[in-house]
Design a protein around this motif. Structure first.
Motif, mmCIF file in Angstrom:
data_model
loop_
_atom_site.group_PDB
_atom_site.id
_atom_site.type_symbol
_atom_site.label_atom_id
_atom_site.label_comp_id
_atom_site.label_asym_id
_atom_site.label_seq_id
_atom_site.Cartn_x
_atom_site.Cartn_y
_atom_site.Cartn_z
ATOM 1 N N LEU A 183 0.945 -1.166 0.063
ATOM 2 C CA LEU A 183 0.030 -0.086 -0.104
ATOM 3 C C LEU A 183 0.964 1.297 -0.011
ATOM 4 N N PRO A 184 0.393 2.357 -0.824
ATOM 5 C CA PRO A 184 1.207 3.638 -0.538
ATOM 6 C C PRO A 184 1.006 4.192 0.567
ATOM 7 N N LEU A 185 2.131 4.850 1.161
ATOM 8 C CA LEU A 185 1.874 5.467 2.502
ATOM 9 C C LEU A 185 1.920 6.853 1.873
ATOM 10 N N CYS A 186 0.788 7.744 2.425
ATOM 11 C CA CYS A 186 0.546 8.672 1.938
ATOM 12 C C CYS A 186 0.203 9.600 3.354
ATOM 13 N N ILE A 187 1.087 10.780 3.463
ATOM 14 C CA ILE A 187 1.070 11.736 4.242
ATOM 15 C C ILE A 187 0.053 13.033 4.073
ATOM 16 N N LYS A 188 -0.451 13.306 5.033
ATOM 17 C CA LYS A 188 -1.352 14.773 4.904
ATOM 18 C C LYS A 188 -0.504 15.929 4.538
ATOM 19 N N ASN A 189 -0.971 16.645 3.429
ATOM 20 C CA ASN A 189 -0.418 17.959 2.576
ATOM 21 C C ASN A 189 1.000 17.444 1.996
ATOM 22 N N VAL A 190 1.419 16.195 1.958
ATOM 23 C CA VAL A 190 2.541 15.880 1.559
ATOM 24 C C VAL A 190 2.102 15.009 0.270
ATOM 25 N N GLY A 191 1.525 13.926 0.386
ATOM 26 C CA GLY A 191 1.359 12.891 -0.756
ATOM 27 C C GLY A 191 2.090 11.653 -0.420
ATOM 28 N N MET A 192 2.391 10.840 -1.403
ATOM 29 C CA MET A 192 3.014 9.436 -1.315
ATOM 30 C C MET A 192 4.502 9.569 -0.781
ATOM 31 N N VAL A 193 4.856 9.055 0.180
ATOM 32 C CA VAL A 193 6.167 9.070 0.462
ATOM 33 C C VAL A 193 6.852 7.548 0.301
ATOM 34 N N ARG A 194 6.001 6.675 0.198
ATOM 35 C CA ARG A 194 6.681 5.197 -0.230
ATOM 36 C C ARG A 194 5.522 4.173 0.204
ATOM 37 N N SER A 195 5.808 2.941 0.741
ATOM 38 C CA SER A 195 5.228 1.884 0.998
ATOM 39 C C SER A 195 5.248 1.256 2.254
ATOM 40 N N ILE A 196 4.178 0.386 2.518
ATOM 41 C CA ILE A 196 3.911 -0.628 3.493
ATOM 42 C C ILE A 196 3.586 -2.053 2.594
ATOM 43 N N THR A 197 4.532 -3.047 2.900
ATOM 44 C CA THR A 197 4.223 -4.247 2.120
ATOM 45 C C THR A 197 4.201 -5.420 3.374
ATOM 46 N N VAL A 198 3.093 -6.496 3.010
ATOM 47 C CA VAL A 198 3.222 -7.464 4.145
ATOM 48 C C VAL A 198 3.048 -8.576 3.094
ATOM 49 N N ALA A 199 3.864 -9.768 3.407
ATOM 50 C CA ALA A 199 3.667 -11.113 2.910
ATOM 51 C C ALA A 199 3.443 -12.117 3.695
ATOM 52 N N SER A 200 2.761 -12.816 3.372
ATOM 53 C CA SER A 200 2.381 -14.138 4.127
ATOM 54 C C SER A 200 1.919 -15.246 2.951
ATOM 55 N N THR A 201 0.895 -16.110 3.225
ATOM 56 C CA THR A 201 0.600 -16.957 2.335
ATOM 57 C C THR A 201 -0.545 -16.453 1.240
ATOM 58 N N SER A 202 -1.191 -15.449 1.560
ATOM 59 C CA SER A 202 -2.280 -15.001 0.780
ATOM 60 C C SER A 202 -2.175 -13.362 0.350
ATOM 61 N N GLY A 203 -2.440 -12.825 -0.896
ATOM 62 C CA GLY A 203 -2.340 -11.567 -1.214
ATOM 63 C C GLY A 203 -3.514 -10.789 -0.513
ATOM 64 N N ILE A 204 -4.593 -11.421 -0.429
ATOM 65 C CA ILE A 204 -5.913 -11.198 0.118
ATOM 66 C C ILE A 204 -5.774 -10.767 1.583
ATOM 67 N N LEU A 205 -5.190 -11.636 2.232
ATOM 68 C CA LEU A 205 -5.042 -11.676 3.998
ATOM 69 C C LEU A 205 -3.785 -10.612 3.975
ATOM 70 N N ASP A 206 -2.652 -10.517 3.064
ATOM 71 C CA ASP A 206 -1.925 -9.638 3.223
ATOM 72 C C ASP A 206 -2.495 -7.922 3.209
ATOM 73 N N HIS A 207 -3.270 -7.909 2.264
ATOM 74 C CA HIS A 207 -3.941 -6.427 1.993
ATOM 75 C C HIS A 207 -4.639 -6.171 3.240
ATOM 76 N N GLU A 208 -5.410 -7.007 3.704
ATOM 77 C CA GLU A 208 -6.231 -6.947 5.098
ATOM 78 C C GLU A 208 -5.549 -6.526 6.128
#
Length: 151
Positions: free
Chosen positions: A111-136
């Motif tokens: 997921l992009p990490l967005c800061i108020k009044n700044v915008g996207m500054v990068r990302s947070i990523t999770v990996a397990s056994t399921s992309g759906i679970l990771d997104h949750e």
């Protein structure tokens, strides 16, 4: 609520290295409560500021984290949004034509990490056994973090 609308609502008030640690620990604790081992990568301006692999993960998780993150880096949208936006055939042709399938993976969890009044500054990523679970896990972690930092 659709994925794109959700992303516009998950705006952080600020984000420091200490915040990355706090957010990472929120997700780790959530994953532990579910008994699901995860890997987590949080970056700011392409610099890893939090990276952790829980017991039960392997070195392949590092590759999954960076491959999912590549989608966010390229599209400035969550990997779940891109996975929902393109059909498997389009992913095989259009997405993989733009980004090597050896360097990217179109699955939820980044997921992009967005800061108020700044915008996207990068990302947070999770990996397990399921992309759906990771997104949750990413969404739940960011929601909890925002809730803890509300005025």
């Amino acid at each position: 609520m659709n994925i794109e609308q959700l992303e516009t609502e998950l705006i952080l008030p600020d984000f420091t290295n200490d915040n990355a640690l706090e957010l990472g620990l929120i997700i780790i604790n959530h994953a532990k409560a579910q008994n699901v081992p995860v890997g987590i990568l949080i970056e700011r301006n392409n610099v890893p500021i939090f990276n952790f692999l829980m017991d039960g993960t392997s070195k392949e998780y590092i590759q999954w984290l960076y491959r999912k993150k590549m989608i966010v880096d390229h599209y400035n949208k969550s990997s779940a949004f891109i996975a929902a936006r393109f059909s498997p055939k389009e992913i095989a042709s259009e997405v993989n034509w733009l980004i090597s399938p050896l360097e990217s993976q179109v699955l939820g969890g980044s997921l992009p990490l967005c800061i108020k009044n700044v915008g996207m500054v990068r990302s947070i990523t999770v990996a397990s056994t399921s992309g759906i679970l990771d997104h949750e896990y990413v969404i739940e972690g960011v929601r909890q973090f925002i809730h803890l930092h509300e005025d």
